[in-house]
Write a protein that holds these residues in place. Structure first.
Motif, short mmCIF file in Angstrom:
data_model
loop_
_atom_site.label_atom_id
_atom_site.label_comp_id
_atom_site.label_asym_id
_atom_site.label_seq_id
_atom_site.Cartn_x
_atom_site.Cartn_y
_atom_site.Cartn_z
N ALA A 105 0.84 -1.21 0.00
CA ALA A 105 0.00 0.00 0.00
C ALA A 105 0.87 1.26 0.00
O ALA A 105 0.57 2.24 -0.70
CB ALA A 105 -0.93 -0.01 1.21
N ALA A 106 1.94 1.23 0.78
CA ALA A 106 2.81 2.40 0.88
C ALA A 106 3.46 2.72 -0.47
O ALA A 106 3.63 3.89 -0.83
CB ALA A 106 3.87 2.18 1.95
N ALA A 107 3.82 1.69 -1.23
CA ALA A 107 4.43 1.93 -2.54
C ALA A 107 3.45 2.63 -3.48
O ALA A 107 3.82 3.58 -4.19
CB ALA A 107 4.90 0.61 -3.14
N ALA A 108 2.19 2.19 -3.47
CA ALA A 108 1.18 2.83 -4.32
C ALA A 108 0.86 4.23 -3.82
O ALA A 108 0.63 5.15 -4.62
CB ALA A 108 -0.08 1.97 -4.36
N HIS A 109 0.82 4.40 -2.51
CA HIS A 109 0.56 5.73 -1.93
C HIS A 109 1.69 6.69 -2.29
O HIS A 109 1.44 7.84 -2.69
CB HIS A 109 0.45 5.58 -0.41
CG HIS A 109 0.21 6.86 0.32
ND1 HIS A 109 -1.03 7.46 0.40
CD2 HIS A 109 1.05 7.66 1.02
CE1 HIS A 109 -0.94 8.56 1.11
NE2 HIS A 109 0.31 8.71 1.50
N ALA A 110 2.93 6.24 -2.16
CA ALA A 110 4.07 7.10 -2.46
C ALA A 110 4.09 7.53 -3.92
O ALA A 110 4.51 8.65 -4.25
CB ALA A 110 5.37 6.39 -2.10
N ALA A 111 3.64 6.65 -4.82
CA ALA A 111 3.61 7.00 -6.24
C ALA A 111 2.75 8.23 -6.49
O ALA A 111 3.07 9.07 -7.34
CB ALA A 111 3.10 5.82 -7.06
N LEU A 112 1.66 8.36 -5.74
CA LEU A 112 0.82 9.55 -5.84
C LEU A 112 1.50 10.76 -5.20
O LEU A 112 1.56 11.84 -5.78
CB LEU A 112 -0.53 9.30 -5.16
CG LEU A 112 -1.45 8.23 -5.75
CD1 LEU A 112 -2.64 7.99 -4.84
CD2 LEU A 112 -1.93 8.64 -7.14
N ILE A 113 1.98 10.56 -3.97
CA ILE A 113 2.55 11.67 -3.21
C ILE A 113 3.73 12.30 -3.94
O ILE A 113 3.90 13.54 -3.93
CB ILE A 113 2.99 11.17 -1.81
CG1 ILE A 113 1.77 10.83 -0.95
CG2 ILE A 113 3.87 12.21 -1.11
CD1 ILE A 113 0.94 12.01 -0.50
#
Length: 414
Positions: A105-113
């Motif tokens: 989840a953090a990898a997908a979240h970071a891609a946005l951030i």
């Protein structure tokens, strides 16, 4: 109607979606029962959080869970009667916070951030919005050396993996950076990349003005009246019935009130928050937003004064305001900074839309051709509005997407 779109919800996410679609030649009507930026986008810490590459996980340590369960913490509070309604989404939140699942989840979240600064500046550049975006970052204060050391390890990982920049300040460095702090702290991390917004609603309004310049139209209306109109959609507004070929549901914490009628009921849950503004005594100033870790609240310099924001409150959607956390935080904040009178008579309250896997829903609404989702951004709606707007507009117009959209698809909750 072939190129027309209804966008339901005029917060940062909805306005950004509408603006990106209008720039791509779509005939867009933005609909909200309030004015632009008057919902959850109005009340927040005012940060474009480039550093927030690691979403907040559900606590895994028993001691921390018991502390929150005691219902006395400033950063989290709950209404007993509301707990049954939160049981399922919070259990799923705990499940998704298991280390291996969290890392995905953090990898997908970071891609946005990682895109947030560029996407905001692309909308704000050469407009009055630029004056609202202050390149001053924000600081997180720590009460003891162990907490500071753990935070520095996480900060180093954010730098190495995601290019996040920060500066570590010891006790003396913090005192020099914010000389009007009245309480000593072990140190602070100054996250230097984020932009601090002096008036979040004004930023939404600035983007709404760009939407109007691109040919878009805003009308007051009731999103709950959404229904099929042949192959398209219609909604009741103050100007009568408005129809369009496609619809985007960007209603934040209220999104499932509409999607449920269309056969889609993801485990969205809302976390309420409060804020109040204060004047400062004498010539005292706060140079940048600060989050005091020992106390669990944020203080941010805004146009209206020093904004004190609380953590999360879990309550039924129709429950009256209970600003207990604000009442707890205020005396602590007065011990931290020389705050004077309150600016407003009553606190602001709003609700953050959260998904248990810590990722927003961006993409087509399952089983409903011509319907799209853009909600569930938790505490990052202000940060990720322009990113979401661009990604969804590219999906809707068939363009190549600048980010892989699969992690945010609505189908993951079917």
């Amino acid at each position: 109607m072939s190129s027309s779109v209804l966008v339901l919800g005029a917060g940062m996410v909805g306005v950004s979606v509408a603006l990106h679609l209008a720039r791509r030649g779509r005939d867009v009507v933005l609909v909200d029962r309030q004015g632009p930026g008057e919902g959850a986008s109005f009340g927040n810490g005012g940060l474009i959080q480039r550093e927030a590459v690691f979403p907040h996980a559900f606590p895994r340590e028993a001691r921390e869970i018991l502390r929150i369960a005691g219902n006395r913490a400033i950063e989290a509070r709950y209404h007993w009667r509301a707990l049954p309604g939160f049981a399922s989404p919070l259990l799923q939140y705990w499940w998704h916070s298991e280390p291996a699942r969290y890392e995905r989840a953090a990898a997908a979240h970071a891609a946005l951030i990682e895109t947030c600064l560029d996407e905001h500046l692309a909308l704000a550049r050469d407009t009055p919005a630029m004056a609202l975006l202050r390149p001053i970052g924000w600081m997180r204060l720590y009460g003891d050396d162990s907490g500071m050391e753990a935070a520095l390890r996480q900060a180093e990982r954010a730098r190495a993996e995601h290019g996040v920049n920060c500066v570590a300040l010891d006790r003396q460095g913090l005192a020099a950076a914010e000389p009007h702090l009245m309480v000593g702290r072990a140190g602070a991390i100054h996250w230097t990349d984020p932009l601090s917004v002096s008036d979040p609603q004004a930023l939404v309004l600035a983007y709404a003005a760009r939407f109007a310049e691109a040919g878009g139209r805003f009308v007051n209306g009731d999103a709950m009246t959404l229904e099929r109109a042949g192959a398209g959609w219609r909604v009741m507004t103050a100007e009568g019935v408005v129809e369009a070929a496609e619809v985007v549901i960007a209603l934040g914490a209220s999104a499932t009130m509409v999607t449920r009628k269309l056969g889609y009921a993801p485990p969205l849950f809302g976390k309420r928050g409060y804020h109040m503004h204060y004047r400062m005594r004498g010539n005292a100033v706060l140079h940048r937003p600060i989050l005091d870790t020992p106390s669990g609240f944020l203080l941010a310099p805004m146009r209206a004064g020093i904004r004190l924001t609380t953590g999360a409150e879990f309550a039924a959607p129709d429950a009256p305001p209970t600003p207990v956390q604000l009442d707890q935080a205020e005396p602590v904040a007065r011990g931290l900074l020389p705050l004077a009178d309150r600016v407003e008579a009553t606190p602001w309250m709003g609700t953050r839309p959260c998904m248990p896997d810590m990722l927003p829903v961006i993409g087509a609404l399952p089983g409903q051709p011509g319907a799209w989702c853009a909600f569930g951004h938790a505490h990052q709606g202000l940060t990720l509005g322009p990113t979401t707007g661009r990604l969804l507009a590219e999906m809707m117009t068939g363009d190549a997407t600048f980010l892989p959209p699969e992690p945010y698809r609505a189908e993951r909750f079917l």
